[in-house]
Scaffold this motif. Structure first.
Motif, PDB file in Angstrom:
ATOM      1  N   LEU A   1      -9.035  15.063   4.874  1.00 40.94           N
ATOM      2  CA  LEU A   1      -9.600  14.258   5.967  1.00 40.94           C
ATOM      3  C   LEU A   1      -8.751  14.446   7.222  1.00 40.94           C
ATOM      4  CD1 LEU A   1     -10.363  11.096   3.837  1.00 40.94           C
ATOM      5  CD2 LEU A   1     -12.029  12.736   4.735  1.00 40.94           C
ATOM      6  N   ALA A   2      -8.769  15.658   7.732  1.00 37.43           N
ATOM      7  CA  ALA A   2      -7.866  16.054   8.806  1.00 37.43           C
ATOM      8  C   ALA A   2      -8.222  15.464  10.167  1.00 37.43           C
ATOM      9  CB  ALA A   2      -7.815  17.572   8.907  1.00 37.43           C
ATOM     10  N   ASP A   3      -9.471  15.073  10.371  1.00 40.45           N
ATOM     11  CA  ASP A   3      -9.886  14.600  11.689  1.00 40.45           C
ATOM     12  C   ASP A   3     -10.122  13.100  11.716  1.00 40.45           C
ATOM     13  OD1 ASP A   3      -9.778  17.048  13.028  1.00 40.45           O
ATOM     14  OD2 ASP A   3     -11.821  17.577  12.446  1.00 40.45           O
TER      15      ASP A   3
ATOM     16  N   THR B   1       0.818  -1.207   0.000  1.00 40.27           N
ATOM     17  CA  THR B   1       0.000   0.000   0.000  1.00 40.27           C
ATOM     18  C   THR B   1       0.853   1.259   0.000  1.00 40.27           C
ATOM     19  OG1 THR B   1      -0.093   0.132   2.413  1.00 40.27           O
ATOM     20  CG2 THR B   1      -1.817  -1.162   1.338  1.00 40.27           C
ATOM     21  N   VAL B   2       0.161   2.370  -0.163  1.00 41.07           N
ATOM     22  CA  VAL B   2       0.771   3.688  -0.076  1.00 41.07           C
ATOM     23  C   VAL B   2       0.199   4.375   1.154  1.00 41.07           C
ATOM     24  CG1 VAL B   2       0.882   5.949  -1.193  1.00 41.07           C
ATOM     25  CG2 VAL B   2       1.014   3.878  -2.573  1.00 41.07           C
ATOM     26  N   GLN B   3       1.033   5.044   1.925  1.00 42.49           N
ATOM     27  CA  GLN B   3       0.545   5.820   3.056  1.00 42.49           C
ATOM     28  C   GLN B   3       0.203   7.219   2.556  1.00 42.49           C
ATOM     29  OE1 GLN B   3       3.677   5.565   6.003  1.00 42.49           O
ATOM     30  NE2 GLN B   3       2.719   3.784   6.922  1.00 42.49           N
ATOM     31  N   VAL B   4      -1.049   7.603   2.744  1.00 42.73           N
ATOM     32  CA  VAL B   4      -1.530   8.904   2.284  1.00 42.73           C
ATOM     33  C   VAL B   4      -1.698   9.818   3.490  1.00 42.73           C
ATOM     34  CG1 VAL B   4      -3.434  10.087   1.110  1.00 42.73           C
ATOM     35  CG2 VAL B   4      -2.706   7.819   0.331  1.00 42.73           C
ATOM     36  N   ASN B   5      -1.246  11.050   3.364  1.00 39.04           N
ATOM     37  CA  ASN B   5      -1.415  12.045   4.423  1.00 39.04           C
ATOM     38  C   ASN B   5      -2.880  12.473   4.429  1.00 39.04           C
ATOM     39  OD1 ASN B   5      -1.651  14.717   5.623  1.00 39.04           O
ATOM     40  ND2 ASN B   5       0.576  14.655   5.783  1.00 39.04           N
ATOM     41  N   ALA B   6      -3.614  12.068   5.462  1.00 37.04           N
ATOM     42  CA  ALA B   6      -5.065  12.312   5.533  1.00 37.04           C
ATOM     43  C   ALA B   6      -5.403  13.798   5.461  1.00 37.04           C
ATOM     44  CB  ALA B   6      -5.643  11.692   6.801  1.00 37.04           C
TER      45      ALA B   6
END
Length: 153
Positions: free
Chosen positions: A63-65, A53-58
């Motif tokens: 999707l900050a919360d 997978t790829v880690q996505v910065n929320a």
């Protein structure tokens, strides 16, 4: 499947960087490329490696919360648990759902943009799932730790 020190070293390296080249991985774990590749393939086939997978910065994708929701159900029959799990699977904001012991039946980890977005999700999706007796929500203020599995102990 029994994992030896080479398998664990391969898994640890892939957890750190799933895009590592086979040559670099082989060098890191002390194997040549061919046996290293064979071990990776075997662990994929046996389900030890479930995917990449790829880690996505929320926050950077809106999707900050993160909200942790504790849920208690009215009914604990197999059918009720199945239906609840199926309903959760249809809600993309629900990232993880854990059936747990203790005061609540489930812990959910949910990604939302803000409190209004969470209120919308509650109203439109979660509260429409039949059988929820009680829920308690907690907004994550800060993530203090995110780890990979401790493979080399």
């Amino acid at each position: 499947m029994k994992l030896d020190k080479f398998d664990l070293a391969i898994l640890a390296a892939l957890q750190q960087d799933a895009r590592i080249s086979l040559q670099e991985l082989s060098s890191q774990v002390g194997l040549t490329s061919s046996p290293c590749w064979a071990r990776i393939k075997r662990m994929e086939e046996d389900g030890v490696i479930e995917g990449y997978t790829v880690q996505v910065n929320a926050a950077k994708v809106g999707l900050a919360d993160t909200v942790i929701v504790q849920v208690t159900l009215d009914d604990h029959s197999d059918q009720a648990l199945f239906e609840f799990g199926h309903a959760l699977a249809l809600i993309p904001e629900v990232l993880e759902a854990f059936l747990v012991s203790g005061d609540y039946d489930y812990y959910l980890r949910i990604a939302v943009s803000d409190t209004r977005d969470y209120e919308r999700l509650l109203r439109e999706r979660l509260y429409k799932i039949p059988g929820i007796r009680h829920s308690k929500s907690s907004f994550v203020l800060r993530q203090l730790k995110h780890s990979h599995l401790p493979l080399q102990r």
